[in-house]
Motif scaffolding. Sequence first.
Motif, PDB file in Angstrom:
ATOM      1  N   LEU A  85       0.832  -1.203   0.000  1.00  0.00           N
ATOM      2  CA  LEU A  85       0.000   0.000   0.000  1.00  0.00           C
ATOM      3  C   LEU A  85       0.871   1.259   0.000  1.00  0.00           C
ATOM      4  O   LEU A  85       0.553   2.244  -0.677  1.00  0.00           O
ATOM      5  CB  LEU A  85      -0.911   0.004   1.228  1.00  0.00           C
ATOM      6  CG  LEU A  85      -2.033  -1.031   1.260  1.00  0.00           C
ATOM      7  CD1 LEU A  85      -2.735  -0.995   2.618  1.00  0.00           C
ATOM      8  CD2 LEU A  85      -3.037  -0.776   0.138  1.00  0.00           C
ATOM      9  N   LEU A  88       2.364   2.009  -3.383  1.00  0.00           N
ATOM     10  CA  LEU A  88       1.330   2.451  -4.311  1.00  0.00           C
ATOM     11  C   LEU A  88       1.029   3.938  -4.139  1.00  0.00           C
ATOM     12  O   LEU A  88       0.750   4.643  -5.109  1.00  0.00           O
ATOM     13  CB  LEU A  88       0.062   1.622  -4.073  1.00  0.00           C
ATOM     14  CG  LEU A  88      -1.031   1.662  -5.133  1.00  0.00           C
ATOM     15  CD1 LEU A  88      -0.492   1.157  -6.470  1.00  0.00           C
ATOM     16  CD2 LEU A  88      -2.202   0.801  -4.679  1.00  0.00           C
ATOM     17  N   ALA A  89       1.095   4.426  -2.909  1.00  0.00           N
ATOM     18  CA  ALA A  89       0.753   5.824  -2.635  1.00  0.00           C
ATOM     19  C   ALA A  89       1.949   6.758  -2.666  1.00  0.00           C
ATOM     20  O   ALA A  89       1.777   7.981  -2.702  1.00  0.00           O
ATOM     21  CB  ALA A  89       0.086   5.916  -1.259  1.00  0.00           C
ATOM     22  N   ALA A  97       2.328   8.838   2.551  1.00  0.00           N
ATOM     23  CA  ALA A  97       2.685   7.432   2.342  1.00  0.00           C
ATOM     24  C   ALA A  97       3.830   7.020   3.255  1.00  0.00           C
ATOM     25  O   ALA A  97       3.822   5.918   3.828  1.00  0.00           O
ATOM     26  CB  ALA A  97       3.062   7.205   0.881  1.00  0.00           C
ATOM     27  N   LEU A 164      -2.848   5.950   5.330  1.00  0.00           N
ATOM     28  CA  LEU A 164      -2.674   5.375   3.996  1.00  0.00           C
ATOM     29  C   LEU A 164      -3.950   5.499   3.170  1.00  0.00           C
ATOM     30  O   LEU A 164      -3.891   5.723   1.956  1.00  0.00           O
ATOM     31  CB  LEU A 164      -2.257   3.909   4.110  1.00  0.00           C
ATOM     32  CG  LEU A 164      -0.816   3.657   4.555  1.00  0.00           C
ATOM     33  CD1 LEU A 164      -0.581   2.172   4.791  1.00  0.00           C
ATOM     34  CD2 LEU A 164       0.177   4.198   3.529  1.00  0.00           C
ATOM     35  N   LEU A 168      -3.925   7.327  -0.408  1.00  0.00           N
ATOM     36  CA  LEU A 168      -4.383   6.674  -1.631  1.00  0.00           C
ATOM     37  C   LEU A 168      -5.570   7.408  -2.243  1.00  0.00           C
ATOM     38  O   LEU A 168      -5.702   7.493  -3.464  1.00  0.00           O
ATOM     39  CB  LEU A 168      -4.752   5.217  -1.331  1.00  0.00           C
ATOM     40  CG  LEU A 168      -3.570   4.310  -0.974  1.00  0.00           C
ATOM     41  CD1 LEU A 168      -4.061   3.000  -0.361  1.00  0.00           C
ATOM     42  CD2 LEU A 168      -2.718   4.023  -2.207  1.00  0.00           C
ATOM     43  N   VAL A 173      -5.103   7.081  -6.500  1.00  0.00           N
ATOM     44  CA  VAL A 173      -4.440   5.856  -6.934  1.00  0.00           C
ATOM     45  C   VAL A 173      -5.442   4.721  -7.044  1.00  0.00           C
ATOM     46  O   VAL A 173      -5.332   3.854  -7.917  1.00  0.00           O
ATOM     47  CB  VAL A 173      -3.311   5.484  -5.946  1.00  0.00           C
ATOM     48  CG1 VAL A 173      -2.576   4.247  -6.405  1.00  0.00           C
ATOM     49  CG2 VAL A 173      -2.348   6.643  -5.775  1.00  0.00           C
ATOM     50  N   ILE A 174      -6.410   4.704  -6.151  1.00  0.00           N
ATOM     51  CA  ILE A 174      -7.491   3.724  -6.176  1.00  0.00           C
ATOM     52  C   ILE A 174      -8.806   4.495  -6.058  1.00  0.00           C
ATOM     53  O   ILE A 174      -8.805   5.679  -5.697  1.00  0.00           O
ATOM     54  CB  ILE A 174      -7.358   2.695  -5.031  1.00  0.00           C
ATOM     55  CG1 ILE A 174      -7.365   3.408  -3.659  1.00  0.00           C
ATOM     56  CG2 ILE A 174      -6.084   1.870  -5.187  1.00  0.00           C
ATOM     57  CD1 ILE A 174      -7.323   2.449  -2.477  1.00  0.00           C
ATOM     58  N   ALA A 179     -10.428   3.588  -0.891  1.00  0.00           N
ATOM     59  CA  ALA A 179      -9.615   4.303   0.096  1.00  0.00           C
ATOM     60  C   ALA A 179     -10.388   4.479   1.395  1.00  0.00           C
ATOM     61  O   ALA A 179      -9.833   4.319   2.493  1.00  0.00           O
ATOM     62  CB  ALA A 179      -9.197   5.659  -0.469  1.00  0.00           C
ATOM     63  N   ALA A 215      -6.493  -1.959  -4.794  1.00  0.00           N
ATOM     64  CA  ALA A 215      -5.086  -1.640  -4.528  1.00  0.00           C
ATOM     65  C   ALA A 215      -4.171  -2.733  -5.077  1.00  0.00           C
ATOM     66  O   ALA A 215      -3.141  -2.443  -5.702  1.00  0.00           O
ATOM     67  CB  ALA A 215      -4.869  -1.465  -3.031  1.00  0.00           C
TER      68      ALA A 215
END
Length: 232
Positions: A85, A88-89, A97, A164, A168, A173-174, A179, A215
Motif C-alpha cells: 500500500l 502504491l501511494a 505514504a 494510507l 491513496l 491511486v485507487i 480508500a 489496490a
Amino acid sequence: MSLTRSELSSDSAPRVLRHAVYAAAMLLAPILLLPGTFLNPAVGGIGAGAANIAANAAADPTSNQLHIAIYLVETFLLPVSVLGLTGLALRRSPWLATIGGGLGLIGWLPWSALVAQDDLTFQMAQSGGGPQLVDLWNRFTTDGTMGPLTLVYVICHLAAYIVLGIALGRGRVIPAWAAWALALTSPITIIAFPTHVRELLYVVSVVWFVGSVPAAMAVWRNRLDQPASVYP
C-alpha cells in the motif's frame, strides 16, 4: 495469470515477482484474518488471564491451534501488505505514504509477539490453568516488554490505515470508496475491541479485503511501469 515474454526478461522478471508478492500479500492478509479471528477463542483479549485461559480450555484444541497457525502466517503477510500500500501511494503522496507506511510497519511488527502470547495461552489452558498460571499470564501480558509492544501495535497499525487511506484517496491511486474502506477498518476496530463485539472484527476483515482488491490490482498493473514504480 500468465506472463508475456517481455515480463520474463532478465530486467523485468524480478520486478514482476516483487509486485506479485505485494499484491498477493495485500489480498491474503485480510482473507486469512477472517478464519483466524473466527477460530480464536479469546479474540480481542476478552479479559484477564482467568477468562482467556478458560476460553482456550473450552475451545476445540485443533481449531485453536489452527488459529495460531493462521496468525503465524499473518506475521509475514501483514508487513508486506502494508509495504504494498505504501509503494502504491508514495509517488503521489510521498509524505502521507511515508508516515502511513512507517506506522504500519512498526505497528505490524509486534504481531509476532501477540501470536506467541496466543500460543502461551493455549499451552497454559492445556496444562490445566490454575492460579499460578493465571498470575503468570497477567504479569507476562502487562510487563515492560509485552505492555509496550501491545500499545505500539494498537496505536500504530490503526493510525496507519487511516493515513494510507487518505494518501491513496488524495492521490486517486485507487477509487475513493476503496480508500474509504481501508481507512474505515481502524474506527470499526476501535469500536470492536472495547465492546467485545466479535462480529465487528469480521466486518473489518471484509471491508479491508474489499478496499485491498483495487489496490492489489493497481500494484499488479504497475509491475512493468518502471518510471512510476517506487517499490524496492
